[in-house]
Write a protein that holds these residues in place. Structure first.
Motif, short mmCIF file in Angstrom:
data_model
loop_
_atom_site.label_atom_id
_atom_site.label_comp_id
_atom_site.label_asym_id
_atom_site.label_seq_id
_atom_site.Cartn_x
_atom_site.Cartn_y
_atom_site.Cartn_z
N ASP A 72 -13.41 51.73 -37.24
CA ASP A 72 -12.50 50.78 -37.90
C ASP A 72 -11.08 51.07 -37.42
N LYS A 73 -10.44 50.10 -36.79
CA LYS A 73 -9.12 50.33 -36.19
C LYS A 73 -8.08 50.83 -37.20
N TYR A 74 -8.10 50.29 -38.41
CA TYR A 74 -7.11 50.70 -39.41
C TYR A 74 -7.46 52.07 -39.99
N ALA A 112 0.56 42.17 -31.78
CA ALA A 112 -0.87 42.07 -31.49
C ALA A 112 -1.62 41.83 -32.79
N ILE A 113 -2.54 40.86 -32.77
CA ILE A 113 -3.41 40.60 -33.90
C ILE A 113 -4.78 41.17 -33.53
N LYS A 114 -5.32 42.03 -34.40
CA LYS A 114 -6.59 42.68 -34.10
C LYS A 114 -7.48 42.63 -35.33
N CYS A 115 -8.74 42.35 -35.12
CA CYS A 115 -9.70 42.54 -36.20
C CYS A 115 -10.12 44.00 -36.16
N THR A 116 -10.22 44.61 -37.32
CA THR A 116 -10.43 46.05 -37.41
C THR A 116 -11.87 46.48 -37.24
N HIS A 117 -12.80 45.56 -37.21
CA HIS A 117 -14.22 45.90 -37.33
C HIS A 117 -15.05 45.69 -36.06
N PRO A 168 -14.54 43.66 -42.58
CA PRO A 168 -13.71 42.91 -41.62
C PRO A 168 -12.30 42.65 -42.18
N ARG A 169 -11.31 43.05 -41.41
CA ARG A 169 -9.90 42.82 -41.78
C ARG A 169 -9.11 42.49 -40.52
#
Length: 177
Positions: free
Chosen positions: A49-51, A89-94, A139-140
């Protein structure tokens, strides 16, 4: 529809044109396939998870090594674009490659971006390649700083591939996105 092992065997055969050997693995890709099938990787969600990975890094070595995050959101409609800088940058974390690089906020096609983000938010990346660490990630959307090199160009993505804790391959992606 099919279990993880059979799915992995089919994908391996499609990509490499040969049977997957798991016991014991013979190649790097077979080794990765064998690892993907282990349930212990369900516990690795915090690293995928990126975050959550950022939070882990901050707790271990400190936040000063991380680029700024402007916000984390559950939906595209929650984002306050007027408060964001001109580039981000817009990123989905999942998942992997769920990114939109915004070089000019004024030129962002919100309808197209929202459609893409909504599709990504509706996906469980685990089902794409059966990598268990992605299975239970919420998902975020994360928006963070657009990073550049000293010459103004976007940073190249560099991936380090490790086997038993030792870097064995380095891949430098010159596409910048």
């Amino acid at each position: 529809l099919i279990d993880d092992r059979r799915y992995t065997e089919i994908v391996h055969h499609i990509i490499f044109g040969k049977k997957l050997h798991l016991e014991p693995p013979r190649t790097y890709n077979e080794h990765l396939s064998a690892l993907k099938l282990q349930d212990k990787y369900l516990e690795y969600a915090q690293y995928a998870d990126k975050y959550e990975a950022r939070r882990y890094v901050a707790s271990v070595i400190g936040e000063q090594y991380l680029n700024p995050v402007y916000g984390v959101y559950d939906s595209y409609d929650d984002i306050h674009f007027e408060t964001l800088p001109d580039q981000f940058a817009i990123k989905c974390t999942h998942g992997s490659s769920y990114n939109i690089i915004v070089r000019d906020k004024a030129a962002l096609n919100h309808r197209k971006a929202k459609r893409k983000i909504d599709r990504w938010l509706g996906e469980n990346y685990y089902y794409v390649m059966r990598e268990k660490q992605y299975k239970n990630i919420k998902p975020r959307i994360m928006i963070d700083q657009f990073l550049r090199q000293k010459d103004g160009n976007p940073l190249n993505e560099v991936k380090l591939y490790c086997i038993n804790g030792v870097v064995r391959f380095i891949v430098d992606n010159h596409e910048n996105e």
